[in-house]
Design an enzyme around this catalytic site. Structure first.
Site, short mmCIF file in Angstrom:
data_model
loop_
_atom_site.label_atom_id
_atom_site.label_comp_id
_atom_site.label_asym_id
_atom_site.label_seq_id
_atom_site.Cartn_x
_atom_site.Cartn_y
_atom_site.Cartn_z
N ASP A 50 86.82 6.97 -48.73
CA ASP A 50 87.05 5.59 -48.29
C ASP A 50 86.16 5.30 -47.09
OD1 ASP A 50 89.11 4.83 -50.17
OD2 ASP A 50 90.42 6.23 -49.10
N LYS A 238 71.49 37.74 -22.24
CA LYS A 238 70.63 37.40 -23.38
C LYS A 238 69.58 38.48 -23.51
CE LYS A 238 68.14 33.69 -25.61
NZ LYS A 238 67.26 34.64 -26.31
N GLU A 376 65.94 37.32 -19.61
CA GLU A 376 65.66 36.06 -20.31
C GLU A 376 66.72 35.01 -20.05
OE1 GLU A 376 64.29 34.55 -24.75
OE2 GLU A 376 65.03 36.58 -24.48
N PHE A 604 63.99 -6.55 -32.72
CA PHE A 604 64.17 -7.32 -31.48
C PHE A 604 65.49 -8.08 -31.57
CE2 PHE A 604 63.26 -10.80 -28.52
CZ PHE A 604 62.68 -10.12 -27.47
N ASP A 669 50.05 -12.51 -19.66
CA ASP A 669 50.00 -11.18 -20.27
C ASP A 669 48.58 -10.94 -20.76
OD1 ASP A 669 50.24 -8.89 -21.77
OD2 ASP A 669 51.72 -9.69 -23.17
N MET A 709 47.87 -5.65 -18.71
CA MET A 709 48.50 -5.89 -17.42
C MET A 709 49.28 -7.20 -17.48
SD MET A 709 47.71 -3.39 -15.32
CE MET A 709 48.11 -4.11 -13.73
N HIS A 710 50.35 -7.27 -16.68
CA HIS A 710 51.16 -8.48 -16.57
C HIS A 710 51.01 -9.05 -15.16
CE1 HIS A 710 54.08 -7.02 -19.96
NE2 HIS A 710 52.93 -7.48 -20.42
N ASP A 759 47.57 -14.20 -22.74
CA ASP A 759 48.73 -14.66 -23.49
C ASP A 759 49.63 -15.50 -22.59
OD1 ASP A 759 50.92 -15.03 -25.08
OD2 ASP A 759 51.25 -12.91 -25.54
N ARG A 776 58.94 1.60 -22.64
CA ARG A 776 58.37 0.98 -23.83
C ARG A 776 58.59 1.89 -25.04
NH1 ARG A 776 55.08 -3.30 -22.93
NH2 ARG A 776 55.97 -3.86 -24.97
#
EC number: 6.5.1.1
Length: 840
Positions: A50, A238, A376, A604, A669, A709-710, A759, A776
């Protein structure tokens, strides 16, 4: 529109005086903000599954006769049934005979789900797309309504093609993981049917009884973690050696590697010692080691012992007894198995068989001591746990240094007085089904004269003309290389792995031959494993908490190129929440989401669309009429909650909530032709800044985290959206007129060949720009970082910093803020400025 009584049909079919099922009369309070999902395995008249999704206060439900499948090529029929109450997601039990749905029910999977589109519209139109974040099922899925005739609406449940998909012939999740995620129950078989073996809790105080001798028991493997977990654990050293399983039947001993290769003839002294235990039908688990003069395991010495025929120096350190004299102990508690093993080995101090003792120290002190001694690391094992033939969170390993196996893909010739080889070129296979071999760096130190000679002799027969790597590294990185077939493994320690997956300060420790090369995909530390019994507090396995938000699947890779996990991304946002919230807190926020990481589908999202994130604010729907509410992020909890739900990037509007119709900035932009050198981008930035200077406007800079670059220009809230966008367009067109060989004012790849597009389109109402300090969704997980104008000439690229190198950037700034004057900048667009741009 949802029914006013959505559970009426559910209640009509049930007598709650007789059935243990929840009545739904007391609505479950939602404390997480997440939409619940579950799959229940239901042994009714026919065994089925289900499938349930929370929506509008109930669980939308489908009966899936054959159960979910991870193969996108397989469509599973899903018959829609009545809505169930939210409490049903936790229901396990037996529905009495004679009642609707009579039979046993377990919770086979549970977690959270996220609609990828409007879910109500999807249900109405017959195509619901969503992402699951469960303990067994995850990634993107589809429910698609069919035209098949029946009493009830019939759909197909289909897995989308993403990183979580697996072909059915390779992995059947129903067979491999048959049991409950809630109680570790399994459904008992009906009379005359065989049950799939269940992963039951370990038993205490009694054995598994006399059972047939298993032909093979695969070893339990430990999961790498960064710190000791809470709970009851036993710790051992270990051991730096080879894993070995011992099978004893009728007194005859076989020594088998973790992959089943028979090494009995190579280790006659161990065969004899094990035969001396007097066992008839047993399996033992341990590690082969050679100790140095100070009693420490020496992996190179172990290799030399095999190579030089000195196997008598090899010890067999035993740590588990999964099967003993006809009794299957795999479901018996760890401490009871080890007590039996210790009794077997008592008084054999001079024997090559040793017992791996439990160490009583605090695990942190123990690890520190192990590291000081050059060991280790340590192994932790959960008390009360069963023995499972797979990598398990019940066994963990804490390492002193980064150390793992690599595939040798080539070597360079020696220089100067060095002989045989210069350095080894290393690779790792991708963990997905394609098993692509990627370059992982070089190792040139740690060799002895003997090991250099031995490695050369081993590699020469494997020589090939072309590289076995999926992508050949540049010659400046590798030099002149002799490529080899990727068959030989080596063990290497290293100081760090770069964001590109290249190891640094590597040291060679020896060749390995105990596992296939294609198994070597690299290791990444996980968070501490979950506590036994903690499942009820969590919607999924393997979770961690960050900023008060539980992170499901914390080790899911967001960026395989740098082995960056979901937990690492969440911790980044918790650590730098104050920086991010400067831009996010007072503006509508849009999200770039990638539930499967940067290699999967990215989408987005600017509206809530039934998305529930802990701490996130849904704004007044009147701000964006005709759409679901816009989103606002005010806190670290909401920021990390968005990451938990698959968000990678955060974008903001150019207006604050103080007045959404009056932008308080515009953005230029600078978007380059990818073929342009970085120097051209720096020149374009300086030219754009010069124009803004001439206009009398101050701009603040940040790297895009991508290729450009902005330039952000603060404004007083005096202008409307159209006026601001028109002004930004005028700047773009002015630059293109003045320097058409450098700039373009028209979008599209064809219009910016050899140029940089200025832009201006991000200045429309509803458009957004990636926030300062946002990660990003690109390889390497770069970050959009504010910079001083004076730093321009020294910038190396728009992706210069990523989530791992940002701390160094902030340390170098030592508290200086490139945007310190941003909030206090007061400026407006004037008629004189427009005239300068030809818009008077």
């Amino acid at each position: 529109m949802p029914s006013s009584k959505p559970l009426a049909e559910y209640a009509r079919k049930r007598d709650f005086r007789q059935t243990p099922e929840p009545s739904g009369r007391k609505p479950r309070k939602d404390s997480t903000g997440l939409l619940r999902y579950c799959v229940q395995k239901h042994d009714a008249s026919r065994l089925h599954y289900d499938f349930r999704l929370e929506l509008d206060g109930t669980l939308k439900s489908w009966a899936v006769p054959k159960g979910p499948c991870l193969d996108p090529a397989v469509k599973r029929l899903a018959v829609q049934v009545e809505d169930h109450p939210l409490d049903y997601a936790d229901f396990e039990g037996s529905i009495p005979q004679g009642h609707y749905g009579a039979g046993d029910v377990i919770v086979w999977d549970r977690g959270a789900w996220t609609p990828l589109d409007d879910p109500r519209e999807g249900l109405e139109k017959g195509h619901l797309s969503f992402a699951l974040d469960g303990e067994k099922l995850s990634g993107r899925w589809h429910l698609i309504r069919t035209n098949l005739r029946g009493k009830q609406s019939q759909w197909f449940l289909v897995k989308a093609k993403d990183g979580e998909a697996r072909s059915l012939d390779r992995f059947d999740v129903l067979k491999e993981r048959p049991d409950s995620v809630l109680s570790e129950r399994t459904l008992l078989p009906r009379h005359g049917e065989a049950a799939t073996p269940a992963a039951r809790p370990a038993r205490r105080g009694k054995s598994g009884g006399k059972t047939p001798m298993p032909e093979w028991i695969a070893p339990e493997l430990a999961s790498l973690v960064e710190q000791p977990p809470r709970g009851e654990w036993a710790y051992e050293l270990k051991l730096d050696g080879y894993r070995l399983m011992s099978r004893i039947e009728d007194g005859h001993v076989r020594l088998l590697t973790r992959n089943g290769h028979d090494w009995t003839e190579r280790l006659p002294h161990l065969e004899k010692a094990l035969a001396g235990l007097g066992l008839q039908r047993s399996w033992l688990d341990g590690e082969l080691v050679v100790l140095d003069e100070e009693g420490r395991p020496d992996f190179q010495a172990l290799q030399n012992a095999f190579e030089e025929g000195r196997g008598e120096n090899i010890l067999y350190v035993l740590f588990d007894l999964p099967y003993h004299e006809g009794e299957d102990l795999r479901d018996v508690a760890l401490e009871e198995r080890r007590a039996r093993l210790e009794a077997l080995l008592e008084g054999r101090d001079e024997d090559p068989l040793r017992f791996s003792a439990t160490l009583a120290e605090d695990p942190r002190d123990l690890l520190a001591s192990a590291c000081k001694l050059g060991l280790e690391g340590v192994i932790g094992k959960r008390l009360g746990s069963a023995y499972r033939s797979r990598r398990s969170n019940d066994w963990i390993k804490l390492k002193c240094q980064l150390r793992q196996e690599f595939v040798i893909v080539g070597y360079t010739e020696p220089k100067g007085s060095r002989r045989h080889i210069g350095a080894l070129l290393l690779g790792l296979y991708s963990p997905d089904e394609e098993r692509r071999l990627r370059y992982a760096g070089k190792v040139g130190s740690g060799f002895t004269a003997a090991s250099l000679k031995k490695v050369r002799e081993r590699l020469e027969p494997l020589a090939v003309r072309s590289s076995p790597l999926a992508k050949v590294p540049p010659a400046r990185e590798t030099g002149s290389v002799q490529w080899v077939r990727p068959q030989q493994l080596c063990e290497v320690s290293y100081a760090q792995m770069t964001r590109g997956g290249i190891i640094r300060q590597a040291v060679f420790h020896g060749l390995r031959e105990d596992k296939p090369a294609r198994e070597v995909t690299g290791e990444r530390p996980a968070g501490p494993p979950p506590l036994r019994g903690a499942r009820k507090a969590s919607a999924g396995a393997s979770r961690a908490a960050t900023a008060g938000v539980r992170i499901s699947h914390p080790q899911r890779l967001i960026d395989p190129s740098i082995q960056a996990s979901k937990l690492e991304l969440a911790e980044f946002h918790a650590r730098y929440a104050d920086l991010l919230l400067r831009d996010l807190r007072e503006r509508p926020v849009s999200l770039v989401r990638g539930p499967d990481g940067i290699g999967g589908e990215l989408f987005f999202q600017k509206h809530a669309a039934r998305l529930k994130i802990p701490g996130i604010v849904q704004l007044d729907p009147a701000l964006d009429p005709g759409h679901p509410p816009l989103l606002q992020i005010r806190s670290a909890e909401a920021l990390v909650g968005a990451v938990q739900m698959g968000s990678i990037e955060f974008h903001t509007w150019n207006a604050s909530l103080a007045n959404l119709e009056r932008p308080d900035r515009f953005v230029l932009d600078l978007d380059p032709d990818p073929a342009l050198p970085w120097k051209r981008m720096l020149e374009a930035t300086q030219l754009s800044l010069t124009l803004l200077d001439e206009l009398g406007l101050r701009a603040f800079l940040k790297t895009s985290g991508g290729k450009g670059m902005h330039l952000l220009v603060p404004l007083e809230r005096r202008h409307g959206w159209d006026e601001v966008k028109d002004f930004a367009q005028a700047i773009s067109q002015h630059l293109a007129r003045l320097m058409p060989e450098r700039f373009s004012a028209v979008s599209g790849p064809r219009n910016r060949v050899g140029k940089i597009f200025v832009d201006y389109l991000r200045n429309s109402r509803g458009a957004s720009t990636v926030a300062a300090y946002s990660v990003r969704a690109r390889e390497g997980l770069p970050v959009s970082v504010p910079v001083f104008r004076e730093e321009l000439d020294s910038l190396q690229g728009a992706n210069q910093w990523n989530l791992r190198s940002l701390p160094q950037r902030l340390d170098e700034l030592a508290g200086d803020d490139p945007w310190a004057d941003y909030a206090g900048t007061r400026q407006r667009i004037s008629a004189a400025m427009r005239r300068q741009l030809g818009r008077g």
